[in-house]
Design a protein around this motif. Structure first.
Motif, short mmCIF file in Angstrom:
data_model
loop_
_atom_site.label_atom_id
_atom_site.label_comp_id
_atom_site.label_asym_id
_atom_site.label_seq_id
_atom_site.Cartn_x
_atom_site.Cartn_y
_atom_site.Cartn_z
N ALA A 299 8.66 41.90 -8.23
CA ALA A 299 8.56 41.22 -6.93
C ALA A 299 8.62 39.70 -7.08
O ALA A 299 9.30 39.01 -6.32
N VAL B 90 6.01 36.71 2.12
CA VAL B 90 5.21 36.07 1.07
C VAL B 90 5.63 34.61 0.91
O VAL B 90 4.78 33.70 0.84
N LEU B 91 6.93 34.36 0.88
CA LEU B 91 7.43 32.99 0.73
C LEU B 91 7.08 32.12 1.94
O LEU B 91 6.79 30.93 1.78
N LEU C 257 15.22 34.94 -4.14
CA LEU C 257 15.42 34.71 -2.70
C LEU C 257 15.26 33.23 -2.35
O LEU C 257 16.02 32.68 -1.55
N ASP D 236 9.12 40.26 1.07
CA ASP D 236 9.21 39.12 0.14
C ASP D 236 9.32 37.80 0.89
O ASP D 236 8.70 36.80 0.52
N LEU D 237 10.11 37.79 1.95
CA LEU D 237 10.25 36.57 2.74
C LEU D 237 8.94 36.20 3.42
O LEU D 237 8.62 35.02 3.58
N ARG E 205 12.10 38.61 -7.79
CA ARG E 205 12.94 38.76 -6.60
C ARG E 205 12.65 37.63 -5.60
O ARG E 205 13.56 37.08 -4.98
N GLN E 206 11.39 37.29 -5.45
CA GLN E 206 11.04 36.21 -4.53
C GLN E 206 11.60 34.87 -4.98
O GLN E 206 12.05 34.06 -4.16
N GLN E 207 11.56 34.62 -6.29
CA GLN E 207 12.16 33.39 -6.80
C GLN E 207 13.67 33.39 -6.58
O GLN E 207 14.26 32.36 -6.21
#
Length: 253
Positions: free
Chosen positions: A3, A42-43, A10, A39-40, A6-8
């Motif tokens: 995760a 979270v960001l 994104l 994920d978005l 993947r977030q990095q």
């Protein structure tokens, strides 16, 4: 891919491209759209991105404004449909104000050749396109030219608009939402757009669905000042109803 990785990814994609599209990214990474949305989220809670309709944009680029050439390539088919849908607003009208923008420029290419029109614009590309049309009396608004949008702005533009009354104004916008209305990154461009609203008997906003929820730095208009918002089918039915409750009729072309 974990995760965090993947977030990095994104975040990097958002910063490189200016936007992350949920559906396309989910397909590319072979995960569910809900995973990308999570994920978005979270960001966004970390203040790194801002969620918009169908995806997200980087928070540090809320005041970023791509140049005309870059914007023209985005949602090209949708912009063409929006422009064609706007032609009906010309019926019975003789004085037309066309704002700078890629969707409004597409409308300019479709203006009828079999009737007399007076067209007022602050957009150099639109003025260049229409200057040789024998059926069009073209009025180009003076002022400082912004290189990013090739639009005239500042006092010469705003002061002239204050003396005009046009039948219909076709406006572009960088963002629209029920909560924040119509927004754009640049204060000078916002002032010109605000003056356009004041000069028009009827206000029509042309904006593809990627602009929905992409609120920018400066608000130049409320939705209850808009008579008609023409967008595309990328805007959901529920979102369209929410926007209509705030003022304008919404057409999904």
């Amino acid at each position: 891919m974990y995760a965090a990785e993947r977030q990095q990814w994104l975040l990097n994609r958002a910063r490189d491209d200016g936007r992350v599209d949920v559906a396309a990214t989910a397909e590319e990474l072979q995960v569910t759209p809900e995973t990308i949305r999570r994920d978005l989220g979270v960001l966004e809670r970390q203040g790194l991105v801002r969620r918009v309709h169908g995806g997200a944009i980087p928070a540090d680029r809320l005041d970023f404004e791509p140049a005309v050439g870059q914007r023209d390539a985005v949602s090209a088919a949708e912009k063409e449909r929006i422009a064609k849908a706007a032609l009906g607003e010309l019926d019975g009208r003789h004085t037309v104000l066309v704002d700078a923008g890629t969707t409004t420029a597409r409308l300019a290419t479709l203006l009828p050749t079999d009737r007399e029109l007076t067209v007022v614009t602050n957009a150099l590309p639109i003025a260049s396109m229409l200057a040789a049309r024998p059926n069009i009396t073209l009025r180009l608004l003076g002022g400082r030219v912004r290189g990013t949008t090739m639009a005239t702005v500042d006092d010469w533009t705003v002061d002239t608009l204050a003396t005009l009354t046009v039948d219909v104004a076709f406006l572009g916008t960088n963002g629209f939402s029920a909560d924040r209305g119509l927004t754009t990154p640049d204060p000078a461009e916002a002032a010109a757009k605000r003056a356009m609203i004041g000069a028009a008997r009827r206000v029509v906003v042309l904006a593809d669905a990627t602009k929905h929820g992409a609120d920018q730095f400066v608000r130049f208009g409320r939705l209850d000042q808009v008579d008609l918002l023409i967008t595309d089918t990328g805007l959901g039915v529920d979102d369209a109803a929410h926007l209509e409750a705030a003022g304008p009729r919404v057409v999904r072309a």
